[in-house]
Each structure stands twice: as C-alpha cells, then as structure tokens.
Write a protein that holds these residues in place. Structure first.
Motif, PDB file in Angstrom:
ATOM      1  N   GLU A   1       0.819  -1.207   0.000  1.00 11.84           N
ATOM      2  CA  GLU A   1       0.000   0.000   0.000  1.00 11.84           C
ATOM      3  C   GLU A   1       0.859   1.266   0.000  1.00 11.84           C
ATOM      4  O   GLU A   1       0.403   2.326  -0.415  1.00 11.84           O
ATOM      5  N   ASP A   2       2.109   1.114   0.493  1.00 14.30           N
ATOM      6  CA  ASP A   2       2.981   2.296   0.523  1.00 14.30           C
ATOM      7  C   ASP A   2       3.284   2.807  -0.888  1.00 14.30           C
ATOM      8  O   ASP A   2       3.668   3.972  -1.063  1.00 14.30           O
ATOM      9  N   TRP A   3       3.148   1.951  -1.881  1.00 15.41           N
ATOM     10  CA  TRP A   3       3.493   2.310  -3.270  1.00 15.41           C
ATOM     11  C   TRP A   3       2.285   2.763  -4.078  1.00 15.41           C
ATOM     12  O   TRP A   3       2.409   3.041  -5.271  1.00 15.41           O
ATOM     13  N   ALA A   4       1.155   2.907  -3.464  1.00 14.19           N
ATOM     14  CA  ALA A   4      -0.067   3.239  -4.205  1.00 14.19           C
ATOM     15  C   ALA A   4      -0.027   4.626  -4.820  1.00 14.19           C
ATOM     16  O   ALA A   4      -0.671   4.886  -5.853  1.00 14.19           O
ATOM     17  N   SER A   5       0.730   5.523  -4.224  1.00 20.02           N
ATOM     18  CA  SER A   5       0.745   6.912  -4.736  1.00 20.02           C
ATOM     19  C   SER A   5       1.701   7.106  -5.918  1.00 20.02           C
ATOM     20  O   SER A   5       1.640   8.131  -6.605  1.00 20.02           O
ATOM     21  N   TYR A   6       2.584   6.131  -6.153  1.00 20.17           N
ATOM     22  CA  TYR A   6       3.607   6.331  -7.203  1.00 20.17           C
ATOM     23  C   TYR A   6       3.078   6.202  -8.632  1.00 20.17           C
ATOM     24  O   TYR A   6       3.367   7.050  -9.480  1.00 20.17           O
ATOM     25  N   PRO A   7       2.323   5.122  -8.974  1.00 21.05           N
ATOM     26  CA  PRO A   7       1.913   4.967 -10.384  1.00 21.05           C
ATOM     27  C   PRO A   7       1.118   6.132 -10.952  1.00 21.05           C
ATOM     28  O   PRO A   7       1.381   6.543 -12.104  1.00 21.05           O
ATOM     29  N   PRO A   8       0.149   6.730 -10.257  1.00 24.93           N
ATOM     30  CA  PRO A   8      -0.601   7.838 -10.866  1.00 24.93           C
ATOM     31  C   PRO A   8       0.268   9.051 -11.202  1.00 24.93           C
ATOM     32  O   PRO A   8      -0.039   9.805 -12.121  1.00 24.93           O
ATOM     33  N   ILE A   9       1.345   9.247 -10.449  1.00 27.51           N
ATOM     34  CA  ILE A   9       2.227  10.396 -10.717  1.00 27.51           C
ATOM     35  C   ILE A   9       3.279  10.058 -11.775  1.00 27.51           C
ATOM     36  O   ILE A   9       3.626  10.883 -12.640  1.00 27.51           O
ATOM     37  N   LEU A  10       3.799   8.838 -11.712  1.00 27.88           N
ATOM     38  CA  LEU A  10       4.862   8.454 -12.650  1.00 27.88           C
ATOM     39  C   LEU A  10       4.355   8.251 -14.069  1.00 27.88           C
ATOM     40  O   LEU A  10       5.098   8.477 -15.034  1.00 27.88           O
ATOM     41  N   ALA A  11       3.113   7.814 -14.212  1.00 25.38           N
ATOM     42  CA  ALA A  11       2.585   7.549 -15.559  1.00 25.38           C
ATOM     43  C   ALA A  11       2.626   8.795 -16.436  1.00 25.38           C
ATOM     44  O   ALA A  11       3.117   8.756 -17.580  1.00 25.38           O
ATOM     45  N   PRO A  12       2.112   9.970 -15.963  1.00 29.28           N
ATOM     46  CA  PRO A  12       2.220  11.177 -16.803  1.00 29.28           C
ATOM     47  C   PRO A  12       3.681  11.576 -17.071  1.00 29.28           C
ATOM     48  O   PRO A  12       4.014  12.063 -18.152  1.00 29.28           O
ATOM     49  N   TYR A  13       4.537  11.351 -16.054  1.00 31.76           N
ATOM     50  CA  TYR A  13       5.936  11.734 -16.236  1.00 31.76           C
ATOM     51  C   TYR A  13       6.600  10.906 -17.332  1.00 31.76           C
ATOM     52  O   TYR A  13       7.444  11.408 -18.081  1.00 31.76           O
ATOM     53  N   VAL A  14       6.210   9.617 -17.399  1.00 34.25           N
ATOM     54  CA  VAL A  14       6.747   8.789 -18.481  1.00 34.25           C
ATOM     55  C   VAL A  14       6.371   9.381 -19.834  1.00 34.25           C
ATOM     56  O   VAL A  14       7.176   9.392 -20.782  1.00 34.25           O
ATOM     57  N   GLY A  15       5.154   9.907 -19.953  1.00 33.32           N
ATOM     58  CA  GLY A  15       4.738  10.557 -21.199  1.00 33.32           C
ATOM     59  C   GLY A  15       5.575  11.791 -21.494  1.00 33.32           C
ATOM     60  O   GLY A  15       5.971  12.046 -22.646  1.00 33.32           O
ATOM     61  N   VAL A  16       5.854  12.593 -20.433  1.00 39.06           N
ATOM     62  CA  VAL A  16       6.710  13.774 -20.621  1.00 39.06           C
ATOM     63  C   VAL A  16       8.118  13.355 -21.055  1.00 39.06           C
ATOM     64  O   VAL A  16       8.714  13.948 -21.966  1.00 39.06           O
ATOM     65  N   ALA A  17       8.670  12.311 -20.391  1.00 37.48           N
ATOM     66  CA  ALA A  17      10.009  11.840 -20.751  1.00 37.48           C
ATOM     67  C   ALA A  17      10.047  11.313 -22.182  1.00 37.48           C
ATOM     68  O   ALA A  17      11.033  11.494 -22.912  1.00 37.48           O
ATOM     69  N   ALA A  18       8.972  10.644 -22.600  1.00 31.55           N
ATOM     70  CA  ALA A  18       8.897  10.144 -23.976  1.00 31.55           C
ATOM     71  C   ALA A  18       8.867  11.296 -24.971  1.00 31.55           C
ATOM     72  O   ALA A  18       9.499  11.255 -26.038  1.00 31.55           O
TER      73      ALA A  18
END
Length: 455
Positions: free
Chosen positions: A53-70
């Motif tokens: 559960e500690d990792w629940a906040s990471y995917p929603p934030i990282l997903a848009p960042y992956v798009g920016v990095a792409a």
C-alpha cells in the motif's frame, strides 16, 4: 580564378558543432529519464499490485511523467531540446518532491522515505549535468537541497542530518560539474577537430577544383597558342613564297629598263627620265622584297651585318634619289642635311633599306606640300641617321609599340596599306648593328625617327 573562402566562418561552424554535441548529450539524458521512469513505474506498480500500500501513490504520478520523458526523448534532435533540457531539471526536482511528499504519510517509515529521496535528488542533479551548463547544475542542486531539507524536516529528521544531506547534494553537483566540464571540453575538442576536418576537406576540394579549372584553361590557352603559331607559320611561309615569286617578274622588268637605258640616246629627255625613275622604283621594290625575306633571319639572329665604313651623305642621297619621284608627285620637299666628311660603320645595304623604309613612312604621313628631311650627325659617341617630317605627330601611347611586329599606324589601318613590318624590320636591322631606333622630339619637326649606331 581565385579560391573561394568558406561559406560560413569558423566560429559559426564550431558553435554549430558544439550545439550538435550538446543535443547528443541531452538525448542521452532524455533516454535515461525515459528508461528510469518506465522502470520505476513498472516496479512501483508491481509492488502496489502485490499488496504494498505504501506504493499506491507512485503509479498515478509516474505515468504522466513517463509521457513527458517520452516527448522529451522524441524531441532530442530538435533545436528546442537544448531549452527543454534546462526546464526538465526543475521539473524532475518537483516530481521527486511530490512523489515523496505524497508517499510519506502512507509509509510506516517516514524517515526512510526522506532518506530514499536523497538518492533520487542526487540522480536528478547528475542528470542536470548533461545540459553542460554550470548554472543549471548548481541551480538544480540548490533546489534539490531545499526540497530534501523540507522532506527530512517533514519526516522529523534532525537539522544535522539535513545539513549533511545538503552538503552531499552540493558535492554531487561539484562532481557532476567537473565531470560534465570535462565532457564539455571533450565535446568542444571533438567539434573543433570535426570543423577543422570539414573545412580542410572543403579547402582541398576547392583547391582541387581550382587546379582542374586552371589546367583546363591552360590546356585551352595552349591549344589556341599552338593554333596561332601554326597560323603564323603558314602566314610567314605564304609571305616568303609570294615575295620569292615576285622576284622573277621584277628581275625581268629591271633588265628591260636597263636595256632601254642603254639603247636610249643620252640626254635629259623625258624618256631618259622615265627610264631612270623606273629603275629607281624597281630597285626600291627589290629592297622591299629583301626586307620581307630578311625579317625572319633577323628575328632568329641569322643575318649578320657586313660592316664597312661608308659616307653618310652618299647613303642619304641614294635614298633621296630613289624616293624623289614619290616626293615630286605629292609636291613634297625632300632634302638631305649631312656633313660630307661624316662616315658611319655598318652594313650599307641594310642601312639604305632602313632609311628608305623610314623615309617612305615619312612621305606617307607628310601633308601635301610638306617637308621631309634626311639628316646625319654624331653626338655622345654615336653616329645617327634621322628622318624627319612635318606630318601629324605620333601619339605618346603609340611610341612604345610602333616598332613591334604587325603594329600599324592609324593611316595604314584606315587605308589598309602595309602589314606593319617596315618599322619592325628597321628596328631589327638597327639592333643587329648594336644600335637603337627611337622616336625623338626635335624642335621644328613633328616627327623624327633616329637611328643611333655605335661610333
């Protein structure tokens, strides 16, 4: 043809090459961000899906960042990438801070989250070094230090640990700046070498093109020169044939006139005068033919003057008698002024032809009713023979080349008389004697040709 300078200055070429190297490095940073964000997204998503559960906040934030990095990776070769790389550093700091700030309340070990943030901020500082800009590196380090300090204080970490974390980030910035500085120097050196090689290749290509052009022009000029020489030889050969063939009828005419002179009763009858004039004209024609025949021999140095001592007055009087008929026909005064005792050393036959050519030229230019004078004298160790007339003066710009081969005066050009060989022959014959022929200014006369011979 001249070799052209490079199309763009060296500094511009070097700047372009350095920018290309910088875009290449920024492209590598974009690739690291994209791969790192994608891997971190995959790991955090996996941990979350397996019950973390500690990792629940990471995917929603990282997903848009992956798009920016792409997007940044896709634009890595565009000029705009150099500015996106500068903007990306504070965006990375903001992303790390946001991720850890959101994750910290959910974690059972807030201080561990804050400590993990230090590694992420250090990575961001290292990535900012790929911009090859010192201000971006240290700016990112300071911004990361502020964000790290805020997270650590939020987790209840002491100020001493915060200070250590700030110092660690600044040390990472220093190391990153040193490393990227060396990388920048290497990029500049590589760019410098590349530009030098490109300019050298361009210069070599231009020199090679110039060499081929010059060789082609020289080849064309040589071909034209050979053609002109061939035409010149043909012309001179034809002239030699013609003047040689003229000798036969001229000899027959001279023999006929000589027979008539012997058969006609002596006296000053018109018939006697006509016969003597005819003989003078044929003798003059024979000398003119000899001039044409002797020009090539004089040019090649094969005609050696047979020097003897002869009275100058007798030579000038002989020329006067041969041209007396021409002078009377044009109502010109043709006189001789020469000391009786003056003797000249030279080839008398050649000198007669020289003076006769000069006198014929003077008679041609003298106005009707004008004067032509044949003179002789001695000064400064030279004997001189002069032909003067009161016709139009020779322009100064013409004097330097009037004795050259095939050069004609304006009168000959307009009337199409002569071939420009008379004065040329006179110059060659005079020089064969070791003398010189010049146009001199003499008071009372508009034109004076003077032959100077060694005394």
């Amino acid at each position: 043809m001249s070799i052209s300078t490079p199309a763009m200055p060296f500094d511009d070429a070097l700047t372009r090459a350095v920018d290309a190297q910088r875009r290449s490095v920024l492209g590598a940073g974009a690739a690291v961000r994209l791969v790192g964000a994608a891997v971190f997204l995959a790991i955090s998503t996996g941990l979350w899906l397996t019950g973390g559960e500690d990792w629940a906040s990471y995917p929603p934030i990282l997903a848009p960042y992956v798009g920016v990095a792409a997007t940044l990776f896709a634009l890595r070769r565009r000029p705009v990438a150099r500015w996106l790389g500068v903007v990306q550093a504070p965006v990375d700091v903001g992303l790390v801070y946001w991720l850890q700030h959101v994750a910290m309340p959910l974690s059972r070990f807030p201080s561990g989250v804050a400590g993990f943030s230090l590694g992420l901020f250090a990575l961001v500082v290292a990535l900012s070094g790929l911009t090859l800009r010192r201000s971006v590196v240290y700016g990112t380090a300071l911004l990361s230090a502020v964000a790290q300090g805020a997270l650590m204080r939020e987790a209840g970490v002491s100020w001493g640990a915060v200070a250590v974390a700030v110092v660690a980030l600044l040390l990472v910035a220093a190391v990153s700046h040193y490393g990227t500085g060396r990388l920048r120097q290497l990029a500049v050196a590589l760019s410098h070498a590349e530009v030098d090689r490109a300019l050298e290749a361009r210069r070599f290509q231009e020199v090679e093109e110039a060499r081929r052009t010059i060789e082609r022009m020289l080849g064309d000029a040589q071909a034209r020169n050979d053609q002109l020489h061939a035409l010149q030889r043909d012309k001179e050969l034809l002239t030699q044939f013609l003047v040689h063939d003229l000798r036969s009828p001229l000899s027959a005419l001279t023999m006929t006139l000589s027979w008539m002179e012997q058969e006609v009763p002596p006296g000053k009858s018109p018939l006697n005068e006509s016969v003597r004039t005819g003989l003078a004209v044929t003798a003059r024609l024979d000398r003119m033919i000899s001039d044409l025949m002797d020009v090539p021999r004089l040019e090649q140095g094969r005609l050696e003057p047979r020097k003897v001592v002869f009275p100058a007055a007798i030579l000038l009087d002989e020329v006067r008698r041969s041209l007396d008929g021409v002078a009377r026909a044009r109502r010109l005064t043709l006189d001789v002024v020469a000391p009786e005792e003056l003797e000249v050393m030279g080839d008398s036959e050649l000198m007669v032809r020289v003076v006769e050519n000069l006198a014929s030229n003077a008679l041609r230019y003298a106005p009707t009713g004008g004067r032509v004078r044949l003179e002789a004298g001695m000064d400064s160790g030279y004997h001189w023979l002069a032909v003067r007339n009161d016709g139009p003066p020779i322009p100064p710009e013409t004097r330097a080349r009037i004795f050259d081969k095939y050069v004609q005066g304006e009168a000959e050009k307009d009337s199409r008389r002569g071939y420009g060989l008379g004065l040329y022959f006179c110059r060659l014959a005079t020089e064969a004697h070791g003398g010189r022929l010049e146009v001199e200014d003499t008071p009372g006369w508009s034109t004076s040709f003077v032959v100077r011979l060694p005394g």
